[in-house]
Design a protein around this motif. Structure first.
Motif, PDB file in Angstrom:
ATOM      1  N   MET A  45       0.945  -1.241  -0.004  1.00 39.05           N
ATOM      2  CA  MET A  45       0.133   0.048   0.198  1.00 39.05           C
ATOM      3  C   MET A  45       0.941   1.142   0.031  1.00 39.05           C
ATOM      4  O   MET A  45       0.510   2.264  -0.432  1.00 39.05           O
ATOM      5  N   LYS A  46       2.142   1.298   0.807  1.00 39.54           N
ATOM      6  CA  LYS A  46       2.726   2.329   0.786  1.00 39.54           C
ATOM      7  C   LYS A  46       3.567   2.615  -0.580  1.00 39.54           C
ATOM      8  O   LYS A  46       3.597   3.795  -0.861  1.00 39.54           O
ATOM      9  N   LEU A  47       3.794   1.522  -1.294  1.00 43.00           N
ATOM     10  CA  LEU A  47       4.419   1.591  -2.722  1.00 43.00           C
ATOM     11  C   LEU A  47       3.479   2.332  -3.463  1.00 43.00           C
ATOM     12  O   LEU A  47       3.855   3.083  -4.475  1.00 43.00           O
ATOM     13  N   PHE A  48       2.083   2.085  -3.424  1.00 36.72           N
ATOM     14  CA  PHE A  48       1.112   2.450  -4.280  1.00 36.72           C
ATOM     15  C   PHE A  48       1.170   4.160  -4.163  1.00 36.72           C
ATOM     16  O   PHE A  48       0.861   5.143  -4.842  1.00 36.72           O
ATOM     17  N   ARG A  49       1.008   4.568  -2.838  1.00 41.62           N
ATOM     18  CA  ARG A  49       0.834   5.911  -2.476  1.00 41.62           C
ATOM     19  C   ARG A  49       2.080   6.829  -2.843  1.00 41.62           C
ATOM     20  O   ARG A  49       2.048   7.697  -3.359  1.00 41.62           O
ATOM     21  N   MET A  50       3.279   6.093  -2.923  1.00 41.92           N
ATOM     22  CA  MET A  50       4.512   6.581  -3.321  1.00 41.92           C
ATOM     23  C   MET A  50       4.280   6.841  -4.771  1.00 41.92           C
ATOM     24  O   MET A  50       4.968   7.789  -5.397  1.00 41.92           O
ATOM     25  N   GLY A  51       4.077   5.908  -5.595  1.00 39.85           N
ATOM     26  CA  GLY A  51       3.867   6.010  -6.835  1.00 39.85           C
ATOM     27  C   GLY A  51       2.888   6.913  -7.514  1.00 39.85           C
ATOM     28  O   GLY A  51       3.378   7.768  -8.388  1.00 39.85           O
ATOM     29  N   ALA A  52       2.096   7.137  -6.441  1.00 36.69           N
ATOM     30  CA  ALA A  52       0.731   8.268  -6.864  1.00 36.69           C
ATOM     31  C   ALA A  52       1.379   9.605  -6.640  1.00 36.69           C
ATOM     32  O   ALA A  52       1.248  10.579  -7.438  1.00 36.69           O
ATOM     33  N   VAL A  53       2.145   9.740  -5.803  1.00 38.87           N
ATOM     34  CA  VAL A  53       2.996  10.786  -5.437  1.00 38.87           C
ATOM     35  C   VAL A  53       3.933  11.409  -6.349  1.00 38.87           C
ATOM     36  O   VAL A  53       3.953  12.597  -6.803  1.00 38.87           O
ATOM     37  N   LEU A  54       4.782  10.481  -6.777  1.00 42.34           N
ATOM     38  CA  LEU A  54       5.745  10.619  -7.853  1.00 42.34           C
ATOM     39  C   LEU A  54       4.885  11.198  -9.197  1.00 42.34           C
ATOM     40  O   LEU A  54       5.549  12.005  -9.981  1.00 42.34           O
ATOM     41  N   ALA A  55       4.002  10.410  -9.512  1.00 47.55           N
ATOM     42  CA  ALA A  55       3.281  10.693 -10.801  1.00 47.55           C
ATOM     43  C   ALA A  55       2.664  12.163 -10.626  1.00 47.55           C
ATOM     44  O   ALA A  55       2.710  12.833 -11.617  1.00 47.55           O
ATOM     45  N   VAL A  56       2.162  12.563  -9.634  1.00 48.09           N
ATOM     46  CA  VAL A  56       1.465  14.002  -9.373  1.00 48.09           C
ATOM     47  C   VAL A  56       2.706  14.970  -9.500  1.00 48.09           C
ATOM     48  O   VAL A  56       2.341  16.100  -9.901  1.00 48.09           O
ATOM     49  N   LEU A  57       3.846  14.636  -9.015  1.00 49.39           N
ATOM     50  CA  LEU A  57       4.927  15.830  -9.028  1.00 49.39           C
ATOM     51  C   LEU A  57       5.586  15.765 -10.219  1.00 49.39           C
ATOM     52  O   LEU A  57       5.985  16.816 -10.807  1.00 49.39           O
ATOM     53  N   ALA A  58       5.377  14.647 -11.116  1.00 53.65           N
ATOM     54  CA  ALA A  58       6.087  14.505 -12.285  1.00 53.65           C
ATOM     55  C   ALA A  58       5.278  15.148 -13.425  1.00 53.65           C
ATOM     56  O   ALA A  58       5.916  15.578 -14.482  1.00 53.65           O
ATOM     57  N   GLY A  59       4.135  15.151 -13.233  1.00 52.45           N
ATOM     58  CA  GLY A  59       3.255  15.660 -14.277  1.00 52.45           C
ATOM     59  C   GLY A  59       3.668  17.137 -14.799  1.00 52.45           C
ATOM     60  O   GLY A  59       3.696  17.304 -15.973  1.00 52.45           O
ATOM     61  N   PRO A  60       3.535  18.097 -13.823  1.00 52.79           N
ATOM     62  CA  PRO A  60       3.795  19.341 -14.428  1.00 52.79           C
ATOM     63  C   PRO A  60       5.537  19.511 -15.038  1.00 52.79           C
ATOM     64  O   PRO A  60       5.406  20.401 -16.021  1.00 52.79           O
ATOM     65  N   ALA A  61       6.225  18.533 -14.317  1.00 48.16           N
ATOM     66  CA  ALA A  61       7.687  18.765 -15.114  1.00 48.16           C
ATOM     67  C   ALA A  61       7.442  18.216 -16.369  1.00 48.16           C
ATOM     68  O   ALA A  61       8.128  18.605 -17.460  1.00 48.16           O
ATOM     69  N   PHE A  62       6.820  17.231 -16.527  1.00 45.49           N
ATOM     70  CA  PHE A  62       6.616  16.800 -18.094  1.00 45.49           C
ATOM     71  C   PHE A  62       6.023  17.459 -19.061  1.00 45.49           C
ATOM     72  O   PHE A  62       6.167  17.765 -20.198  1.00 45.49           O
ATOM     73  N   ALA A  63       4.803  18.409 -18.607  1.00 47.71           N
ATOM     74  CA  ALA A  63       4.199  19.288 -19.335  1.00 47.71           C
ATOM     75  C   ALA A  63       5.043  20.523 -19.941  1.00 47.71           C
ATOM     76  O   ALA A  63       4.957  20.882 -20.829  1.00 47.71           O
ATOM     77  N   GLN A  64       5.963  20.851 -19.065  1.00 46.09           N
ATOM     78  CA  GLN A  64       6.864  21.856 -19.618  1.00 46.09           C
ATOM     79  C   GLN A  64       7.870  21.324 -20.898  1.00 46.09           C
ATOM     80  O   GLN A  64       8.083  22.303 -21.650  1.00 46.09           O
ATOM     81  N   GLU A  65       7.985  20.280 -20.774  1.00 47.74           N
ATOM     82  CA  GLU A  65       8.832  19.822 -21.905  1.00 47.74           C
ATOM     83  C   GLU A  65       7.969  19.370 -23.194  1.00 47.74           C
ATOM     84  O   GLU A  65       8.471  18.987 -24.360  1.00 47.74           O
ATOM     85  N   ALA A  66       6.556  19.375 -23.123  1.00 49.01           N
ATOM     86  CA  ALA A  66       5.699  19.105 -24.405  1.00 49.01           C
ATOM     87  C   ALA A  66       5.983  20.036 -25.280  1.00 49.01           C
ATOM     88  O   ALA A  66       6.256  21.156 -25.242  1.00 49.01           O
ATOM     89  N   PRO A  67       5.787  19.701 -26.653  1.00 48.03           N
ATOM     90  CA  PRO A  67       5.990  20.553 -27.751  1.00 48.03           C
ATOM     91  C   PRO A  67       4.721  21.525 -27.823  1.00 48.03           C
ATOM     92  O   PRO A  67       3.671  21.137 -27.334  1.00 48.03           O
ATOM     93  N   HIS A  68       5.059  22.703 -28.112  1.00 45.40           N
ATOM     94  CA  HIS A  68       4.096  23.766 -27.982  1.00 45.40           C
ATOM     95  C   HIS A  68       3.402  23.887 -29.414  1.00 45.40           C
ATOM     96  O   HIS A  68       4.228  24.087 -30.466  1.00 45.40           O
TER      97      HIS A  68
END
Length: 97
Positions: free
Chosen positions: A1-24
């Motif tokens: 269960m802890k692993l699932f929570r950590m994966g969700a937190v990483l996905a939430v934090l990585a989303g904005p960083a990935f969006a910055q590199e998307a092509p305009h």
């Protein structure tokens, strides 16, 4: 269960960083370009606007930041009664030293 929570937190934090590199990509289609007549009309309108701005006089600003708070100008203090500089005479019946 802890692993699932950590994966969700990483996905939430990585989303904005990935969006910055998307092509305009511009999804709005460019409008039709202006004709020479429209460009000339815009230039004339801008020139008339700038000339009108030059005709507006500069406003004189007040140095009194509380000027709008007072209803009437400050009142002058009443003049003091002129006191005579002559020494007082002692009253009758009193002994002077």
């Amino acid at each position: 269960m802890k692993l699932f929570r950590m994966g969700a937190v990483l996905a939430v934090l990585a989303g904005p960083a990935f969006a910055q590199e998307a092509p305009h990509i511009n999804l709005l289609a460019d409008g039709p370009s202006k004709t020479d007549d429209e460009k000339a009309a815009d230039a004339a309108r801008d020139k008339a606007y700038k000339e009108t701005l030059k005709k507006i006089p500069d406003a004189k600003t007040s140095n009194d930041p509380w000027g709008g708070m007072r209803a009437d100008p400050p009142k002058q203090p009443a003049p003091k009664a002129a006191a005579s500089s002559a020494p007082r005479k002692p009253k009758a019946g009193t002994a002077a030293n």
